[in-house]
Design a protein around this motif. Structure first.
Motif, PDB file in Angstrom:
ATOM      1  N   ALA A  26       0.848  -1.212  -0.174  1.00  7.99           N
ATOM      2  CA  ALA A  26       0.087   0.011  -0.026  1.00  7.99           C
ATOM      3  C   ALA A  26       0.845   1.267  -0.311  1.00  7.99           C
ATOM      4  CB  ALA A  26      -0.784  -0.094   1.117  1.00  7.99           C
ATOM      5  N   ALA A  27       1.903   1.278   0.683  1.00  6.84           N
ATOM      6  CA  ALA A  27       2.881   2.505   0.812  1.00  6.84           C
ATOM      7  C   ALA A  27       3.710   2.582  -0.642  1.00  6.84           C
ATOM      8  CB  ALA A  27       4.095   2.307   1.898  1.00  6.84           C
ATOM      9  N   ILE A  28       3.794   1.634  -1.044  1.00  5.77           N
ATOM     10  CA  ILE A  28       4.458   1.898  -2.480  1.00  5.77           C
ATOM     11  C   ILE A  28       3.568   2.155  -3.489  1.00  5.77           C
ATOM     12  CG2 ILE A  28       5.515   0.227  -4.242  1.00  5.77           C
ATOM     13  CD1 ILE A  28       7.012  -1.377  -2.026  1.00  5.77           C
ATOM     14  N   MET A  29       2.439   1.631  -3.343  1.00  5.89           N
ATOM     15  CA  MET A  29       1.536   2.196  -4.489  1.00  5.89           C
ATOM     16  C   MET A  29       0.912   3.582  -4.443  1.00  5.89           C
ATOM     17  SD  MET A  29       0.631  -0.378  -6.532  1.00  5.89           S
ATOM     18  CE  MET A  29       2.058  -1.430  -6.357  1.00  5.89           C
ATOM     19  N   ALA A  72      -5.597  -0.004   6.364  1.00  2.50           N
ATOM     20  CA  ALA A  72      -5.900  -0.454   7.570  1.00  2.50           C
ATOM     21  C   ALA A  72      -7.341  -0.412   8.124  1.00  2.50           C
ATOM     22  CB  ALA A  72      -5.031   0.652   8.618  1.00  2.50           C
ATOM     23  N   ALA A  73      -8.198   0.455   7.547  1.00  5.98           N
ATOM     24  CA  ALA A  73      -9.463   0.808   8.004  1.00  5.98           C
ATOM     25  C   ALA A  73     -10.126  -0.482   7.067  1.00  5.98           C
ATOM     26  CB  ALA A  73      -9.867   1.917   7.203  1.00  5.98           C
ATOM     27  N   VAL A  74      -9.782  -0.901   6.133  1.00  5.52           N
ATOM     28  CA  VAL A  74     -10.483  -1.985   5.378  1.00  5.52           C
ATOM     29  C   VAL A  74     -10.035  -3.520   6.290  1.00  5.52           C
ATOM     30  CG1 VAL A  74     -10.349  -3.617   3.277  1.00  5.52           C
ATOM     31  CG2 VAL A  74     -10.499  -1.042   2.899  1.00  5.52           C
ATOM     32  N   ASP A  80      -4.712   0.516  15.606  1.00  5.14           N
ATOM     33  CA  ASP A  80      -3.541  -0.200  15.724  1.00  5.14           C
ATOM     34  C   ASP A  80      -2.506   0.845  14.844  1.00  5.14           C
ATOM     35  OD1 ASP A  80      -3.960  -1.972  17.649  1.00  5.14           O
ATOM     36  OD2 ASP A  80      -4.129  -3.585  16.227  1.00  5.14           O
ATOM     37  N   VAL A  81      -2.728   0.919  13.689  1.00 10.68           N
ATOM     38  CA  VAL A  81      -1.968   1.559  12.706  1.00 10.68           C
ATOM     39  C   VAL A  81      -1.819   3.297  13.249  1.00 10.68           C
ATOM     40  CG1 VAL A  81      -1.567   2.741  10.359  1.00 10.68           C
ATOM     41  CG2 VAL A  81      -2.254   0.477  10.786  1.00 10.68           C
ATOM     42  N   LEU A  82      -2.793   3.937  13.546  1.00  9.90           N
ATOM     43  CA  LEU A  82      -2.933   5.378  13.985  1.00  9.90           C
ATOM     44  C   LEU A  82      -2.357   5.540  15.147  1.00  9.90           C
ATOM     45  CD1 LEU A  82      -6.331   6.317  12.428  1.00  9.90           C
ATOM     46  CD2 LEU A  82      -3.952   6.729  11.551  1.00  9.90           C
TER      47      LEU A  82
END
Length: 87
Positions: A26-29, A72-74, A80-82
């Motif tokens: 996701a970060a790379i995209m 992360a939401a999906v 956890d991420v935020l």
């Protein structure tokens, strides 16, 4: 103070299964999309004259963050991420 969140996109995926739905992907995209938008803005001077370094800040970071937060939401892991939830 812990800096564990700085490497979450790489280490957070180690036990998650599919590579196609990883935070690293996701970060790379997001980076690819941000790079594309940066090129468009730079090519057509969309942000005005004298803003040579600004498009990278305006597009790259938000695109990467949005991609990771949406994934992360999906996955139901937004908190956890935020908030930097550890194990």
């Amino acid at each position: 103070y812990s800096n564990d969140g700085a490497v979450f996109s790489v280490n957070g995926d180690s036990n998650k299964g599919s590579y196609l739905h990883s935070y690293t992907t996701a970060a790379i995209m997001g980076y690819i999309l941000g790079s594309f938008l940066t090129e468009i803005a730079g090519s057509f001077s969309l942000l005005g004259p004298g803003s040579s370094g600004l498009p990278a800040l305006v597009f790259l970071i938000p695109c990467m963050l949005i991609a990771v937060v949406l994934l992360a939401a999906v996955r139901g892991e937004a908190e956890d991420v935020l908030l930097g939830g550890g194990e």
